[in-house]
Write a protein that holds these residues in place. Sequence first.
Motif, PDB file in Angstrom:
ATOM      1  N   CYS A 117      49.630  66.251  -1.580  1.00 56.76           N
ATOM      2  CA  CYS A 117      49.684  66.764  -2.952  1.00 56.76           C
ATOM      3  C   CYS A 117      51.089  67.306  -3.169  1.00 56.76           C
ATOM      4  O   CYS A 117      51.883  67.356  -2.232  1.00 56.76           O
ATOM      5  N   ILE A 118      51.383  67.678  -4.392  1.00 52.82           N
ATOM      6  CA  ILE A 118      52.712  68.204  -4.717  1.00 52.82           C
ATOM      7  C   ILE A 118      52.566  69.669  -5.113  1.00 52.82           C
ATOM      8  O   ILE A 118      51.903  69.984  -6.116  1.00 52.82           O
ATOM      9  N   LEU A 119      53.175  70.551  -4.331  1.00 51.93           N
ATOM     10  CA  LEU A 119      53.180  71.975  -4.659  1.00 51.93           C
ATOM     11  C   LEU A 119      54.629  72.403  -4.905  1.00 51.93           C
ATOM     12  O   LEU A 119      55.526  71.580  -4.864  1.00 51.93           O
TER      13      LEU A 119
ATOM     14  N   ALA B 112      46.821  77.512  -4.248  1.00 56.35           N
ATOM     15  CA  ALA B 112      46.448  76.179  -4.763  1.00 56.35           C
ATOM     16  C   ALA B 112      45.621  75.415  -3.730  1.00 56.35           C
ATOM     17  O   ALA B 112      44.758  74.614  -4.090  1.00 56.35           O
ATOM     18  N   LEU B 113      45.900  75.650  -2.456  1.00 58.59           N
ATOM     19  CA  LEU B 113      45.149  74.977  -1.380  1.00 58.59           C
ATOM     20  C   LEU B 113      43.922  75.787  -0.949  1.00 58.59           C
ATOM     21  O   LEU B 113      43.187  75.362  -0.052  1.00 58.59           O
ATOM     22  N   ARG B 114      43.736  76.955  -1.555  1.00 62.09           N
ATOM     23  CA  ARG B 114      42.641  77.864  -1.194  1.00 62.09           C
ATOM     24  C   ARG B 114      42.690  78.180   0.306  1.00 62.09           C
ATOM     25  O   ARG B 114      41.679  78.197   1.004  1.00 62.09           O
TER      26      ARG B 114
ATOM     27  N   ILE C  62      54.162  75.093  -9.787  1.00 60.57           N
ATOM     28  CA  ILE C  62      52.851  75.731  -9.656  1.00 60.57           C
ATOM     29  C   ILE C  62      52.983  77.246  -9.917  1.00 60.57           C
ATOM     30  O   ILE C  62      52.096  77.863 -10.497  1.00 60.57           O
TER      31      ILE C  62
ATOM     32  N   ILE D 199      57.042  69.107 -10.295  1.00 56.40           N
ATOM     33  CA  ILE D 199      56.045  68.106  -9.899  1.00 56.40           C
ATOM     34  C   ILE D 199      56.561  66.710 -10.239  1.00 56.40           C
ATOM     35  O   ILE D 199      56.447  65.777  -9.435  1.00 56.40           O
ATOM     36  N   ALA D 200      57.143  66.567 -11.423  1.00 54.81           N
ATOM     37  CA  ALA D 200      57.665  65.256 -11.850  1.00 54.81           C
ATOM     38  C   ALA D 200      58.746  64.759 -10.890  1.00 54.81           C
ATOM     39  O   ALA D 200      58.726  63.606 -10.436  1.00 54.81           O
TER      40      ALA D 200
END
Lengths: 238, 238
Positions: free
Chosen positions: B147-149, B170-172, B153, B131-132
């Motif tokens: 967003c960042i996946l 994560a995005l459902r 994750i 993510i960083a």
Amino acid sequence: MTQSIKALIFDVFGTVVDWRTSVAQYVAPALAEQSSKCDPLGFADYWRERYDPAMNKIRTGERGYLALDDIHLENLEQTLLHFKLDDIFNSAQKAELNTAWEKLAPWPDVITGLTMLKSQCIIAPCSNGSIALMTRLAKFGDLPWDCILGADIARNYKPHSSVYSACCDALRLQPPEVMMVACHNDDLTAARESGLATGFVPRPNEHGPNQTINLRAESDWDIIAGDFVDLARRFCNL
Amino acid sequence: MTQSIKALIFDVFGTVVDWRTSVAQYVAPALAEQSSKCDPLGFADYWRERYDPAMNKIRTGERGYLALDDIHLENLEQTLLHFKLDDIFNSAQKAELNTAWEKLAPWPDVITGLTMLKSQCIIAPCSNGSIALMTRLAKFGDLPWDCILGADIARNYKPHSSVYSACCDALRLQPPEVMMVACHNDDLTAARESGLATGFVPRPNEHGPNQTINLRAESDWDIIAGDFVDLARRFCNL
């Protein structure tokens, strides 16, 4: 001090977006269709009041991690029951009502302030909302986040210290390099205890005209600003 | 088919950014200062060749999850050793060289294509970068992610199926609602095995003028496009 800060992370519900008016406006047509006498603002307030007790079971370990989207849906069931509307909506309609939390208007100063801050450092939500919810909310309101952090990363809920730590870790930054921004004093107390810098912005109408809590900064937070534009000016000048 | 797709997730190194030329340009001044005869492109290639074997130890469980930033630093040590430069740079200089991976230029079609796609659906990296790293790379190249996946994750590395699944979760979203976009056929093979839709964009110069792999689509991917602008046109028209 702010020269050493590499990222600002933000509480979202209340601090960035006006959840109360937005949720009320979103549910109002569905309630009106049912000839309900229920006040949409009262509906929004009741729904939101179930939020903290539900998360607390997860913070204490009584219950495993459950995304806020699911908690919101459970709390919607309770809210509909309270207003005697539980037999009226089917599952699909309830799921649709639950998307109210993905369509919350930012306060008027937010986009300008965030855009100013984004040119200086990393900006990200540190919300109890899931990655999915925060992503959809950002698309709805054009929030210019650099990434989405928060409860999902930690699989726990603020103000549990693991959430603040997980956000710093995800950015590979030390806590003093990260500033937590919120309109809730208890969120900042917890962030400070985890070693983060703190920024306060009042949202005296988060809970409507009769709000009694969080009307002002209750500690010597590192920045105390009037709104996000003021926050950005103070941050960029220091 | 694409009407049911709610999110596009992207391989980054190679597909979105030209890592080889960018890393070479970033390290060239430091190598030149040391009067090194080492070719910066050869340095970049050698560094990158250590990438997959290092991740494989994590995929197989031989080693616990370690962020790609740390793997890159370990592999930099090996690269410096190979080019007989290991005694020349101190720790701070090595850490600085390692930030080369945060400063990679997007291919010329990327920003236009991503901006078109962002108006239609969620766009996010599904990279092995942390993510960083992905956040800093997005700021450097103005990549308009929602967003960042990716690997962080899932705490595992592509092409392990858990990475694709974690991004959908994560995005459902269900896997068929998500399209993986890559210039690497093996990445798409793994994504398809996890139930995702697939989009191929060739990057015939990722490895320089003598590239022999991934010059073309090797299966009937759901979209096969010339570049990101073509991908966006095909996606929006279908």
